[in-house]
Enzyme design. Structure first.
Site, PDB file in Angstrom:
ATOM      1  N   GLU A 110       1.209  12.065   9.046  1.00 53.74           N
ATOM      2  CA  GLU A 110      -0.141  11.524   9.126  1.00 53.74           C
ATOM      3  C   GLU A 110      -0.105  10.104   9.694  1.00 53.74           C
ATOM      4  O   GLU A 110       0.791   9.337   9.374  1.00 53.74           O
ATOM      5  CB  GLU A 110      -0.660  11.495   7.685  1.00 53.74           C
ATOM      6  CG  GLU A 110      -2.135  11.416   7.536  1.00 53.74           C
ATOM      7  CD  GLU A 110      -2.550  11.485   6.059  1.00 53.74           C
ATOM      8  OE1 GLU A 110      -2.033  12.326   5.295  1.00 53.74           O
ATOM      9  OE2 GLU A 110      -3.399  10.666   5.680  1.00 53.74           O
ATOM     10  N   CYS A 134      -1.634   2.752  11.821  1.00 52.02           N
ATOM     11  CA  CYS A 134      -0.763   2.818  10.649  1.00 52.02           C
ATOM     12  C   CYS A 134       0.105   4.060  10.800  1.00 52.02           C
ATOM     13  O   CYS A 134      -0.414   5.170  10.904  1.00 52.02           O
ATOM     14  CB  CYS A 134      -1.621   2.910   9.385  1.00 52.02           C
ATOM     15  SG  CYS A 134      -0.672   3.249   7.886  1.00 52.02           S
ATOM     16  N   CYS A 154       8.474  11.397   1.084  1.00 50.77           N
ATOM     17  CA  CYS A 154       9.040  10.152   0.559  1.00 50.77           C
ATOM     18  C   CYS A 154       9.748  10.474  -0.749  1.00 50.77           C
ATOM     19  O   CYS A 154       9.363  11.388  -1.470  1.00 50.77           O
ATOM     20  CB  CYS A 154       7.909   9.145   0.294  1.00 50.77           C
ATOM     21  SG  CYS A 154       8.467   7.522  -0.273  1.00 50.77           S
ATOM     22  N   CYS A 201       6.515   6.664  -6.408  1.00 47.30           N
ATOM     23  CA  CYS A 201       5.468   5.812  -7.012  1.00 47.30           C
ATOM     24  C   CYS A 201       4.388   6.711  -7.619  1.00 47.30           C
ATOM     25  O   CYS A 201       3.925   7.657  -6.993  1.00 47.30           O
ATOM     26  CB  CYS A 201       4.867   4.879  -5.959  1.00 47.30           C
ATOM     27  SG  CYS A 201       6.088   3.760  -5.249  1.00 47.30           S
ATOM     28  N   CYS A 222       0.920   7.497  -5.808  1.00 53.65           N
ATOM     29  CA  CYS A 222       0.943   7.752  -4.364  1.00 53.65           C
ATOM     30  C   CYS A 222       1.047   9.238  -4.050  1.00 53.65           C
ATOM     31  O   CYS A 222       1.911   9.941  -4.578  1.00 53.65           O
ATOM     32  CB  CYS A 222       2.111   7.001  -3.736  1.00 53.65           C
ATOM     33  SG  CYS A 222       2.238   7.254  -1.961  1.00 53.65           S
ATOM     34  N   GLY A 234       6.177   7.486   3.613  1.00 52.32           N
ATOM     35  CA  GLY A 234       7.598   7.175   3.712  1.00 52.32           C
ATOM     36  C   GLY A 234       7.920   5.742   3.350  1.00 52.32           C
ATOM     37  O   GLY A 234       7.048   4.878   3.298  1.00 52.32           O
ATOM     38  N   GLU A 235       9.200   5.500   3.069  1.00 46.52           N
ATOM     39  CA  GLU A 235       9.678   4.146   2.779  1.00 46.52           C
ATOM     40  C   GLU A 235      10.497   3.694   3.993  1.00 46.52           C
ATOM     41  O   GLU A 235      11.606   4.181   4.209  1.00 46.52           O
ATOM     42  CB  GLU A 235      10.518   4.170   1.492  1.00 46.52           C
ATOM     43  CG  GLU A 235      11.302   2.906   1.200  1.00 46.52           C
ATOM     44  CD  GLU A 235      10.501   1.612   1.345  1.00 46.52           C
ATOM     45  OE1 GLU A 235       9.396   1.507   0.779  1.00 46.52           O
ATOM     46  OE2 GLU A 235      10.995   0.698   2.042  1.00 46.52           O
ATOM     47  N   SER A 242       5.903  -2.375   5.501  1.00 46.26           N
ATOM     48  CA  SER A 242       5.624  -2.425   4.071  1.00 46.26           C
ATOM     49  C   SER A 242       6.719  -1.701   3.293  1.00 46.26           C
ATOM     50  O   SER A 242       7.094  -0.579   3.631  1.00 46.26           O
ATOM     51  CB  SER A 242       4.271  -1.749   3.823  1.00 46.26           C
ATOM     52  OG  SER A 242       3.993  -1.687   2.444  1.00 46.26           O
ATOM     53  N   SER A 292       5.165  -4.069  -1.708  1.00 44.94           N
ATOM     54  CA  SER A 292       4.301  -3.378  -2.659  1.00 44.94           C
ATOM     55  C   SER A 292       4.701  -3.812  -4.061  1.00 44.94           C
ATOM     56  O   SER A 292       5.653  -3.298  -4.627  1.00 44.94           O
ATOM     57  CB  SER A 292       4.459  -1.861  -2.503  1.00 44.94           C
ATOM     58  OG  SER A 292       4.080  -1.495  -1.200  1.00 44.94           O
ATOM     59  N   LEU A 293       3.983  -4.777  -4.585  1.00 49.03           N
ATOM     60  CA  LEU A 293       4.361  -5.358  -5.875  1.00 49.03           C
ATOM     61  C   LEU A 293       3.665  -4.614  -7.017  1.00 49.03           C
ATOM     62  O   LEU A 293       4.313  -4.087  -7.910  1.00 49.03           O
ATOM     63  CB  LEU A 293       4.008  -6.849  -5.883  1.00 49.03           C
ATOM     64  CG  LEU A 293       4.591  -7.682  -7.015  1.00 49.03           C
ATOM     65  CD1 LEU A 293       6.106  -7.635  -7.021  1.00 49.03           C
ATOM     66  CD2 LEU A 293       4.115  -9.134  -6.920  1.00 49.03           C
ATOM     67  N   HIS A 294       2.341  -4.603  -6.986  1.00 50.11           N
ATOM     68  CA  HIS A 294       1.526  -3.763  -7.862  1.00 50.11           C
ATOM     69  C   HIS A 294       1.622  -4.037  -9.356  1.00 50.11           C
ATOM     70  O   HIS A 294       1.054  -3.282 -10.159  1.00 50.11           O
ATOM     71  CB  HIS A 294       1.809  -2.267  -7.633  1.00 50.11           C
ATOM     72  CG  HIS A 294       1.617  -1.804  -6.231  1.00 50.11           C
ATOM     73  ND1 HIS A 294       0.642  -2.300  -5.407  1.00 50.11           N
ATOM     74  CD2 HIS A 294       2.280  -0.870  -5.496  1.00 50.11           C
ATOM     75  CE1 HIS A 294       0.709  -1.700  -4.232  1.00 50.11           C
ATOM     76  NE2 HIS A 294       1.690  -0.835  -4.246  1.00 50.11           N
ATOM     77  N   ASN A 345      -6.586   4.136  -4.760  1.00 53.28           N
ATOM     78  CA  ASN A 345      -7.253   5.388  -4.382  1.00 53.28           C
ATOM     79  C   ASN A 345      -6.797   6.470  -5.343  1.00 53.28           C
ATOM     80  O   ASN A 345      -5.627   6.828  -5.339  1.00 53.28           O
ATOM     81  CB  ASN A 345      -6.823   5.814  -2.972  1.00 53.28           C
ATOM     82  CG  ASN A 345      -7.564   5.064  -1.901  1.00 53.28           C
ATOM     83  OD1 ASN A 345      -8.781   5.040  -1.865  1.00 53.28           O
ATOM     84  ND2 ASN A 345      -6.808   4.442  -1.019  1.00 53.28           N
ATOM     85  N   CYS A 369      -4.209   7.608   1.196  1.00 48.60           N
ATOM     86  CA  CYS A 369      -3.111   7.796   2.126  1.00 48.60           C
ATOM     87  C   CYS A 369      -2.312   9.038   1.749  1.00 48.60           C
ATOM     88  O   CYS A 369      -2.028   9.274   0.594  1.00 48.60           O
ATOM     89  CB  CYS A 369      -2.184   6.596   2.050  1.00 48.60           C
ATOM     90  SG  CYS A 369      -2.879   5.195   1.171  1.00 48.60           S
TER      91      CYS A 369
END
Ligand code: SAH
Length: 342
Positions: free
Chosen positions: A92, A105, A112, A116, A119, A159-160, A191, A214-216, A290, A333
């Site tokens: 995507e 993007c 992945c 997380c 996600c 993906g990472e 990211s 990505s701290l979150h 989201n 996403c």
């Protein structure tokens, strides 16, 4: 196996052509067809001899993504693309139109393995890494589809990226190559969920890109509840790596912080977060989460989001709240891909 020539830099392509008994200038021509003109077949490379085109078809792979689905927002010009890879995997990508330019993007992996909790992209696990060509193609196909130049790329799709380090690096060098699409590295953002050793490696590559983390979460404990990677790299180790990245590159770090209702959105979270990152040359991007599974993680209400932002600002932190785009074309996403492969 055929040689994946779209993943090669000009020098490497030259070596392939030399080994086929061709002159170096052929490499420059082919490179331009692939990376500037974005043709999809060898037959369109009209300044090559018929003989060379045959040799290329026999020995080389011209990676081209197939557009499966495109969803265009009627609200803001955002478009989501689902592309098929040659082995049938789906990925995507998203196009976003901003005042400052056209942004894409891209995904860096099919699936992945970071896990997380909030996600959608990680739910089916990792299928495989994307090649440099497959990352480039997402940008090329979208540029051709919209008929306007892409000026910004964010590696924030599925993906990472730092779990696919070598291909990511090749991608960055190819997309910013002056003989290719020539996107300024300052307009490139990568990211990561925080793979510390690869952040340190990246710091030493001499790049001008922006690194987004990505701290979150405002503490190790809270981060662990959302992101399994925190088991491997503790939050302070991650922040030390950010300092190191800034020290070596002079590039301001972006922290992404997905606000999850009742989980990481309190006044105390804001204070703790500010304490963690104080003194670092950085910027915080707040993203109301989201929801991917009904009920589990919810967006805080607008007031909570604005209060969180104000608190950080009062503590001297630069903050933006991510504007939600493409609201009418699919929530979070990774969800377009996920719906297709299930
Ligand atoms: N693996 C990389 C890049 C892909 S994810 C990374 O972790 O940074 C891109 C960003 O979207 C990350 O900040 C990720 O945490 C965030 N994200 C993923 N799912 C989300 C969701 N449901 N709501 C809000 N942000 C999400």
């Amino acid at each position: 196996m055929k040689q994946d020539i779209k993943s090669l830099n000009q020098k490497e392509l030259e070596e392939v052509l030399l080994s086929m008994g061709e002159k170096p200038f052929r490499a420059r021509q082919i490179y331009q067809w692939m990376h500037v003109k974005h043709v999809t077949t060898f037959d369109e490379m009209t300044n090559l001899s018929a003989g060379l085109k045959e040799k290329l078809k026999e020995n080389c792979e011209l990676t081209v993504l197939k557009q499966q689905i495109v969803q265009r927002s009627k609200l803001d010009g955002t478009a989501k693309y689902l592309f098929a890879l040659s082995d049938g995997n789906m990925i995507e990508s998203v196009y976003m139109k901003y005042k400052h330019g056209n942004s894409v993007c891209i995904s860096s992996q099919a699936g992945c393995r970071m896990g997380c909790r909030f996600c959608a992209s990680t739910l089916g696990g990792l299928a495989r890494n994307l090649s440099p060509a497959e990352m480039l193609e997402q940008v090329y196909r979208i540029q051709e589809d919209i008929g306007a130049r892409i000026s910004h790329v964010v590696v924030m799709g599925t993906g990472e990226p730092l779990d696919n380090y070598d291909n990511l690096l090749k991608f960055i060098r190819l997309i910013s190559d002056e003989h290719g699409l020539n996107i300024s590295q300052r307009n490139l953002t990568v990211s990561t969920c925080g793979i510390v050793p690869n952040m340190i490696r990246l710091a030493g590559e001499g790049l001008q890109i922006t690194l987004a983390i990505s701290l979150h979460a405002s503490s190790q404990e809270k981060r662990l509840a959302l992101m399994p990677i925190a088991n491997k790299y503790e939050i302070h180790e991650l922040l030390d790596a950010c300092k190191e990245y800034f020290a070596q590159t002079g590039r301001r770090i972006t922290f992404e912080y997905s606000l999850v209702g009742g989980v990481n959105d309190t006044a105390q979270d804001a204070r703790q977060l500010a304490g963690l990152i104080r003194g670092l040359n950085c910027h915080v991007n707040l993203i109301p989460v989201n929801p991917i599974e009904e009920g589990r993680y919810v967006q805080p209400d607008t007031k909570t989001v604005m209060d969180f932002k104000d608190r950080l600002e009062k503590l001297g932190i630069t903050v933006t709240v991510r504007r939600e785009m493409g609201r009418d074309i699919d929530g979070a996403c990774g969800q377009l891909r996920r719906r297709q492969i299930l």
